[in-house]
Design an enzyme around this catalytic site. Structure first.
Site, short mmCIF file in Angstrom:
data_model
loop_
_atom_site.label_atom_id
_atom_site.label_comp_id
_atom_site.label_asym_id
_atom_site.label_seq_id
_atom_site.Cartn_x
_atom_site.Cartn_y
_atom_site.Cartn_z
N LYS A 184 87.01 -12.51 10.53
CA LYS A 184 85.83 -11.71 10.21
C LYS A 184 85.51 -11.77 8.73
CE LYS A 184 86.65 -7.25 10.92
NZ LYS A 184 87.20 -6.03 11.58
N SER A 196 88.66 -1.54 16.07
CA SER A 196 87.86 -2.68 15.62
C SER A 196 88.30 -4.04 16.15
CB SER A 196 87.85 -2.73 14.08
OG SER A 196 87.17 -1.62 13.57
N SER A 241 84.54 -3.46 14.79
CA SER A 241 83.85 -4.23 13.78
C SER A 241 84.10 -5.74 13.86
CB SER A 241 84.25 -3.73 12.39
OG SER A 241 85.64 -3.90 12.16
#
Length: 595
Positions: free
Chosen positions: A202, A301, A277
């Protein structure tokens, strides 16, 4: 203490969690008890903590119920309010599903594998590494296939922030040349178990020389100077980074949307959320656009996107993996819920990746080389977190839990015991409190070092001038609301943590719903956001939890379950995840394979 219910209460508990199990479940439990009673002396309490029997517990509960003696009128109103709350949840959910479904248009899925070369993209990372070592595949061909696939699917998913990195092809070519010339020995292959396998991470996790935006317009040109520790370790293990993926602003939302890149779409239905996320990671992995990924998890997340996108994701015990370089972490934080962990399509990749990432100081405590016999573990399940703000658990999720518990009952010859934990009904409050104890300041992170005024940002949003999404502004406003009471939250956390530890010990596993429902439409969490509490409670408790895909629901969206164990018992979660994959199939492609 944890409460372990008598098996006779399972039917009524299932009904309270949001509508009850399907017909026939009660009959199965009766026949299962008859079947197990015929096996002879049944070890119904193998490893029971504290020597408390079911009979003792049932008697204790009866005495407790008699001592309370609630009035019939009080019970009536309580049941009426509970029923009314469920009705309100279902009504709002129905309106949102209809309205957002109409607004977002027709359902679209990730494109199918378009060439024979891309068929290798469905393989596990461990299998790819083995084929490269054995010279049955070239690393260059593997990297190229994933890069081509990424370019193809990103048109509909919008999951990539930086990449694909074309220099990855040169790195792969160099690996092929070393293998062909015999420069690499078996010792080298052992030290580099993922040699030539592509991976992603990410955007909030730093990759040297690559964009590090955290989804902020103010950081649109910022690049990392060094690799995060988890990225460095994967590179040392031979893996090749090929891209970074999308996140919500500074990782604090359950959808991956920001004003810089936009929103990431779910490969099973592009109208629906990929989660957050680590949503960009999950979307790319599910669509076969990367070998595997690295995520971080402070409130679900890793697991929310893994659930939404039908892949595996492991939230380790806090401290198991050094988080240096993950959203500006130093890796030295002592009091934190943040962890880094693996995300992948195949359960068999979880442990090998985890072993690469684990902090050497934690290796002994985690006992990762200790064999796990899943038939000798004790199993528990909780049908609902009983949190009023969460949706009621829907019938398909209930049915999944029933199938899962029945399987492990048959596998072990023991009942999978229904349990409850004190404090789960305030999971959202607990997480909100512990977020205020994190070393990171969300307001300053969002402002890239500057403090933001929530009301100014809200006004700018209304006028169409804000750089931030509504989700980010929600979080700013949340900072102005009354704080949770520290003594109450800390006491509740301690009680819940102690109860879980007592229940599970070092040989127990808890099955916990991932969510009351499958992936929602985009924007749904702006109205109903609290279902994330099914994930965040295990951040509060600092225990390991593995998200496991369990097929698709009637809408074609991934179902799933969380597998939870006590601190440092990650190996149990990962072993059970592999068993579930064998029995229930694991990841299901979000596209139809072309012959």
């Amino acid at each position: 203490m944890s409460v372990i219910e008598d098996s006779n209460t399972q039917e009524s508990e299932g009904e309270r969690s949001g509508g009850g199990h399907h017909r026939g479940h009660k009959h199965h439990r009766r026949t299962h008890r008859e079947r197990t009673s015929k096996r002879g002396e049944h070890k119904s309490h193998r490893g029971e903590r504290g020597g408390t029997s079911d009979t003792d517990q049932s008697s204790s509960r009866r005495r407790h119920r008699r001592s309370r003696k609630p009035s019939k009128m009080g019970s009536f109103w309580a049941n009426l309010l509970a029923s009314l709350l469920i009705f309100v949840h279902i009504a709002i959910d129905t309106v949102l599903e209809f309205g957002l479904g109409w607004y977002l248009g027709d359902k679209k899925r990730s494109p199918a594998i378009s060439s024979d070369d891309q068929k290798l993209c469905t393989k596990s990372a461990v299998e790819l590494a083995k084929l490269i070592r054995e010279r049955k595949l070239k690393a260059h061909d593997v990297v190229k296939a994933y890069i081509d696939r990424m370019k193809e699917v990103n048109v509909s998913l919008n999951a990539v922030v930086d990449g694909p990195f074309m220099e990855a092809l040169d790195e792969a070519k160099e690996i092929d040349e070393k293998i062909a010339s015999g420069q690499l020995t078996e010792v080298d292959f052992t030290k580099k178990p993922f040699l030539g396998v592509p991976f992603t991470t990410k955007d909030s996790t730093s990759v040297k020389g690559k964009l590090h935006t955290l989804g902020l317009i103010s950081r649109k040109n910022e690049k990392s100077l060094v690799d995060a520790e988890c990225v460095r370790l994967m590179k040392e293990a031979g893996a090749i980074i090929i891209a970074t993926s999308n996140v919500p602003e500074v990782n604090k939302w359950s959808e991956s949307r920001n004003s810089l890149i936009g929103q990431t779409n779910n490969p099973y239905d592009t109208r629906r959320s990929a989660g957050g996320s680590s949503g960009g990671e999950a979307a790319l992995i599910a669509a076969c656009a990367t070998g595997f990924g690295l995520g971080t998890d402070i409130g679900g997340s890793i697991r929310i996107p893994a659930f939404n996108c039908g892949i595996f994701g492991h939230k380790p015990t806090v401290g198991a993996i050094n988080t240096k370089g993950c959203t500006f972490r130093t890796g030295k934080e002592k009091e934190t819920m943040v962890v880094a962990g693996p995300m992948c399509r195949h359960a068999t990749d979880l442990m090998p990746i985890f072993k690469v990432l684990v902090d050497p100081e934690m290796s002994t405590d985690l006992k990762l080389n200790e064999e796990v016999d899943v038939t000798k573990l004790r199993y528990f399940y909780i049908p609902s977190n009983d949190m009023p703000a969460c949706n009621p658990v829907n019938r398909e999720a209930q049915s999944l839990m029933f199938k899962l518990t029945r399987y492990f009952s048959d596998l072990t010859g023991e009942e999978v015991k229904q349990a409850s934990l004190p404090g789960t009904e305030i999971s959202g409050k607990l997480w909100r409190y512990w977020m205020t104890r994190e070393p990171a300041d969300f307001n300053k992170l969002l402002g890239n070092g500057a403090n933001l005024n929530p009301f100014v940002e809200l006004f700018k949003k209304i006028m169409g001038k804000s750089e931030f999404t509504m989700a980010a502004i929600y979080s700013l406003i949340d900072g102005l609301l009354p704080a949770e009471k520290a003594p109450l939250m800390e006491e509740a956390t301690t009680k819940c943590s102690e109860a879980l530890a007592e229940m599970l010990g070092d040989d127990g596993v808890l099955f916990f719903h991932s969510s009351p429902r499958t992936a929602p439409f985009h924007y749904y969490p702006l109205v109903k956001m609290m279902d994330f509490a099914y994930f965040s409670i295990f951040n509060v408790l600092r225990v390991p939890a593995t998200q496991v895909p369990m097929g698709l629901d009637s809408k074609g969206m991934p179902l799933g379950i969380q597998v939870v164990a006590a601190k440092n018992c990650d190996r149990l979660c990962l072993a059970v995840a592999e068993e579930l994959e064998k029995e229930f199939g694991g990841w299901v492609a979000p596209f139809e394979n072309r012959n």
